[in-house]
Write a protein that holds these residues in place. Structure first.
Motif, PDB file in Angstrom:
ATOM      1  N   GLN A 318       0.838  -1.198   0.000  1.00  0.00           N
ATOM      2  CA  GLN A 318       0.000   0.000   0.000  1.00  0.00           C
ATOM      3  C   GLN A 318       0.878   1.256   0.000  1.00  0.00           C
ATOM      4  N   ARG A 319       0.557   2.223  -0.840  1.00  0.00           N
ATOM      5  CA  ARG A 319       1.390   3.414  -0.967  1.00  0.00           C
ATOM      6  C   ARG A 319       1.206   4.372   0.200  1.00  0.00           C
ATOM      7  N   ARG A 320      -0.032   4.501   0.700  1.00  0.00           N
ATOM      8  CA  ARG A 320      -0.303   5.456   1.764  1.00  0.00           C
ATOM      9  C   ARG A 320      -0.145   4.788   3.132  1.00  0.00           C
ATOM     10  N   VAL A 321       0.482   5.515   4.045  1.00  0.00           N
ATOM     11  CA  VAL A 321       0.735   4.967   5.374  1.00  0.00           C
ATOM     12  C   VAL A 321      -0.572   4.647   6.092  1.00  0.00           C
ATOM     13  N   LYS A 322      -1.567   5.519   5.951  1.00  0.00           N
ATOM     14  CA  LYS A 322      -2.824   5.296   6.666  1.00  0.00           C
ATOM     15  C   LYS A 322      -3.521   4.022   6.192  1.00  0.00           C
ATOM     16  N   ASP A 323      -3.370   3.680   4.894  1.00  0.00           N
ATOM     17  CA  ASP A 323      -3.942   2.438   4.383  1.00  0.00           C
ATOM     18  C   ASP A 323      -3.189   1.226   4.926  1.00  0.00           C
ATOM     19  N   ARG A 324      -1.855   1.354   5.015  1.00  0.00           N
ATOM     20  CA  ARG A 324      -1.069   0.257   5.582  1.00  0.00           C
ATOM     21  C   ARG A 324      -1.458   0.022   7.035  1.00  0.00           C
ATOM     22  N   PHE A 325      -1.628   1.121   7.784  1.00  0.00           N
ATOM     23  CA  PHE A 325      -1.966   1.007   9.194  1.00  0.00           C
ATOM     24  C   PHE A 325      -3.352   0.391   9.371  1.00  0.00           C
ATOM     25  N   TYR A 326      -4.313   0.827   8.562  1.00  0.00           N
ATOM     26  CA  TYR A 326      -5.667   0.293   8.676  1.00  0.00           C
ATOM     27  C   TYR A 326      -5.685  -1.206   8.379  1.00  0.00           C
ATOM     28  N   GLN A 327      -5.015  -1.618   7.300  1.00  0.00           N
ATOM     29  CA  GLN A 327      -5.022  -3.037   6.950  1.00  0.00           C
ATOM     30  C   GLN A 327      -4.274  -3.875   7.981  1.00  0.00           C
ATOM     31  N   LEU A 328      -3.234  -3.292   8.589  1.00  0.00           N
ATOM     32  CA  LEU A 328      -2.538  -3.999   9.661  1.00  0.00           C
ATOM     33  C   LEU A 328      -3.470  -4.231  10.852  1.00  0.00           C
ATOM     34  N   LEU A 329      -4.255  -3.213  11.195  1.00  0.00           N
ATOM     35  CA  LEU A 329      -5.212  -3.369  12.292  1.00  0.00           C
ATOM     36  C   LEU A 329      -6.232  -4.468  11.977  1.00  0.00           C
ATOM     37  N   GLN A 330      -6.668  -4.535  10.716  1.00  0.00           N
ATOM     38  CA  GLN A 330      -7.627  -5.576  10.338  1.00  0.00           C
ATOM     39  C   GLN A 330      -6.989  -6.968  10.429  1.00  0.00           C
ATOM     40  N   LEU A 331      -5.699  -7.071  10.046  1.00  0.00           N
ATOM     41  CA  LEU A 331      -5.005  -8.352  10.168  1.00  0.00           C
ATOM     42  C   LEU A 331      -4.851  -8.750  11.631  1.00  0.00           C
ATOM     43  N   LEU A 332      -4.480  -7.793  12.478  1.00  0.00           N
ATOM     44  CA  LEU A 332      -4.336  -8.075  13.903  1.00  0.00           C
ATOM     45  C   LEU A 332      -5.681  -8.436  14.521  1.00  0.00           C
ATOM     46  N   LYS A 333      -6.722  -7.796  14.051  1.00  0.00           N
ATOM     47  CA  LYS A 333      -8.076  -8.113  14.526  1.00  0.00           C
ATOM     48  C   LYS A 333      -8.399  -9.571  14.246  1.00  0.00           C
ATOM     49  N   GLN A 334      -8.023 -10.030  13.077  1.00  0.00           N
ATOM     50  CA  GLN A 334      -8.290 -11.414  12.686  1.00  0.00           C
ATOM     51  C   GLN A 334      -7.399 -12.397  13.441  1.00  0.00           C
ATOM     52  N   GLU A 335      -6.112 -12.017  13.630  1.00  0.00           N
ATOM     53  CA  GLU A 335      -5.139 -12.940  14.200  1.00  0.00           C
ATOM     54  C   GLU A 335      -5.217 -13.032  15.724  1.00  0.00           C
ATOM     55  N   ILE A 336      -5.347 -11.877  16.400  1.00  0.00           N
ATOM     56  CA  ILE A 336      -5.254 -11.882  17.861  1.00  0.00           C
ATOM     57  C   ILE A 336      -6.388 -11.089  18.509  1.00  0.00           C
ATOM     58  N   GLY A 337      -7.488 -10.853  17.782  1.00  0.00           N
ATOM     59  CA  GLY A 337      -8.591 -10.078  18.328  1.00  0.00           C
ATOM     60  C   GLY A 337      -9.514 -10.912  19.197  1.00  0.00           C
ATOM     61  N   GLU A 338     -10.127 -10.264  20.182  1.00  0.00           N
ATOM     62  CA  GLU A 338     -11.138 -10.905  21.014  1.00  0.00           C
ATOM     63  C   GLU A 338     -12.342  -9.975  21.122  1.00  0.00           C
ATOM     64  N   SER A 339     -13.533 -10.537  21.076  1.00  0.00           N
ATOM     65  CA  SER A 339     -14.755  -9.732  21.077  1.00  0.00           C
ATOM     66  C   SER A 339     -14.998  -9.115  22.458  1.00  0.00           C
ATOM     67  N   VAL A 340     -15.326  -7.820  22.451  1.00  0.00           N
ATOM     68  CA  VAL A 340     -15.721  -7.102  23.660  1.00  0.00           C
ATOM     69  C   VAL A 340     -16.984  -6.318  23.328  1.00  0.00           C
ATOM     70  N   GLU A 341     -17.486  -5.597  24.306  1.00  0.00           N
ATOM     71  CA  GLU A 341     -18.761  -4.893  24.133  1.00  0.00           C
ATOM     72  C   GLU A 341     -18.701  -3.864  23.006  1.00  0.00           C
ATOM     73  N   LEU A 342     -17.595  -3.119  22.913  1.00  0.00           N
ATOM     74  CA  LEU A 342     -17.492  -2.056  21.914  1.00  0.00           C
ATOM     75  C   LEU A 342     -17.104  -2.565  20.536  1.00  0.00           C
ATOM     76  N   GLY A 343     -16.462  -3.727  20.469  1.00  0.00           N
ATOM     77  CA  GLY A 343     -15.993  -4.219  19.178  1.00  0.00           C
ATOM     78  C   GLY A 343     -15.002  -5.350  19.356  1.00  0.00           C
ATOM     79  N   THR A 344     -13.786  -5.150  18.829  1.00  0.00           N
ATOM     80  CA  THR A 344     -12.748  -6.174  18.920  1.00  0.00           C
ATOM     81  C   THR A 344     -11.518  -5.591  19.609  1.00  0.00           C
ATOM     82  N   ARG A 345     -11.075  -6.259  20.644  1.00  0.00           N
ATOM     83  CA  ARG A 345      -9.909  -5.812  21.419  1.00  0.00           C
ATOM     84  C   ARG A 345      -8.696  -6.631  21.008  1.00  0.00           C
TER      85      ARG A 345
END
Length: 394
Positions: A318-345
């Motif tokens: 990804q060329r833009r840093v903000k896109d890289r950061f967002y997709q990294l968060l989505q990968l971490l959400k999938q790999e090590i995320g746990e469901s909480v009341e507000l969303g995924t921790r």
């Protein structure tokens, strides 16, 4: 120049100058017409000395900071040497061992501290010792690097053929002062010996019967040949180091996943405990080779790692840093995320520098992006500094 002595000299000159001023007030024999010139010159000298003192103090502080930075780099490269996946030695010009990493110690079947000061030749088969002397002499007189094929003799183990990649260490005048040696096993005898020492089993639980090793957050995990690690608890960060010293994330290994020297082709490969406490078991490669069930488990885990690696490659593209950061968060959400009341921790606490290394950017940029996402209500930081990705927002 010694800064303390120079400081004392400047202080002494200032005291003498003050005494001179006081003495002039009471000594009427000094011609009055030379007084202004004398005092002006003395004042100029005093100011110049004061400026020189300030410059020396600044230089001394810069040298102190540079020394601290060098110590940090020295420690970093010492850790890279210690936990390198290959066997490395450093000897003096005569072949006396001065440094050795844990892989080399395992290869020679001798504890590291007992290897220091020993001649390398004692670990060379007797029939190759004369050849070792000849090759050492040729290296001292000739090229900077060489490749030796010798038969090595570990303590209380069978000899095996090895390839030694040797490079010279020279001082500022070009004189030989030592050797760097990388040792690689070139035949299957060592592997066969390891396999004979472990009975063949086809029991999927055998992988869990090994002793558990515990590492705390931030600790480096040694990478050894002929063995792989399996994660029982926590998350391990896998990374490599570029030529410019920057760290690049190459994988996150969670529960039941595998990593080790046998599963990578990277020359610089570092494993760091990312969780507060990581528990691992060490699985001999020979045990996997003897168990079809375990081999199938390895294939499954390698498949998961391959998918994760492809995801990380897509993020880095990804060329833009903000896109890289967002997709990294989505990968971490999938790999090590746990469901909480507000969303995924994210159940691992990442620093801003961890995110910056993963996204190939600066910590300041990550801090700004996190602040922006927080202001938009897309993420939240809980009381333990874990990120929560709020559902329904991007």
């Amino acid at each position: 120049m010694n800064l303390d002595n120079f400081t004392k000299q400047v202080e002494s000159i200032n005291i003498r100058l003050e005494d001179l001023y006081e003495g002039v007030k009471t000594n009427l024999e000094i011609p009055l017409e030379i007084m202004p010139t004398a005092f002006k010159e003395l004042g100029v000298i005093s100011e110049e000395l004061q400026v020189s003192l300030e410059e020396l103090q600044q230089q001394n502080e810069e040298l102190r900071l540079a020394q601290i930075a060098l110590e940090v780099q020295k420690q970093r490269y010492q850790e890279l040497f210690e936990f390198a996946p290959n066997a490395y030695l450093v000897t003096d010009e005569q072949g006396i061992i001065q440094e050795v990493n844990c892989v080399a110690a395992n290869l020679f079947n001798v504890q590291q501290r007992f290897l220091i000061g020993k001649p390398l030749i004692v670990f060379i088969a007797e029939e190759n010792r004369q050849l070792f002397h000849v090759q050492l002499t040729q290296l001292q007189q000739g090229k900077n690097t060489d490749k030796w094929n010798l038969c090595l003799l570990p303590r209380n183990l069978q000899p095996f053929k090895a390839e030694l990649l040797v490079s010279k260490i020279s001082d500022w005048e070009g004189n030989l002062i030592g050797l760097r040696i990388c040792v690689s096993d070139t035949e299957a005898k060592l592997k066969a010996q390891l396999e004979k020492s472990i009975p063949a089993q086809d029991n999927s639980k055998s992988i869990f019967n090994s002793q558990k090793h515990t590492y705390l957050r931030g600790e480096l995990i040694p990478i050894k040949h002929q063995t792989i690690w399996q994660v029982c608890q926590g998350v391990v960060k896998l990374s490599t180091v570029c030529e410019n010293g920057e760290e690049i994330l190459v994988g996150l290994v969670g529960f039941n996943m595998l990593f080790g020297a046998e599963l990578t082709c990277l020359q610089t490969y570092q494993a760091t405990a990312l969780s507060k406490e990581v528990q691992l078991i060490n699985v001999p490669w020979a045990e996997i080779a003897n168990s079809p069930h375990l081999a199938q488990n390895v294939i499954t885990q390698v498949s998961l790692r391959l998918r994760q690696t492809e995801a990380l490659l897509a993020i880095s593209g990804q060329r833009r840093v903000k896109d890289r950061f967002y997709q990294l968060l989505q990968l971490l959400k999938q790999e090590i995320g746990e469901s909480v009341e507000l969303g995924t921790r994210l159940n691992i606490r990442f620093t801003h520098q961890d995110f910056a290394d993963a996204c190939s950017t600066t910590r300041v940029t990550i801090t700004r992006l996190i602040g922006k996402l927080q202001a938009q209500g897309k993420i939240k930081v809980d009381s333990k500094n874990h990120l929560i990705l709020i559902e329904g927002n991007r």
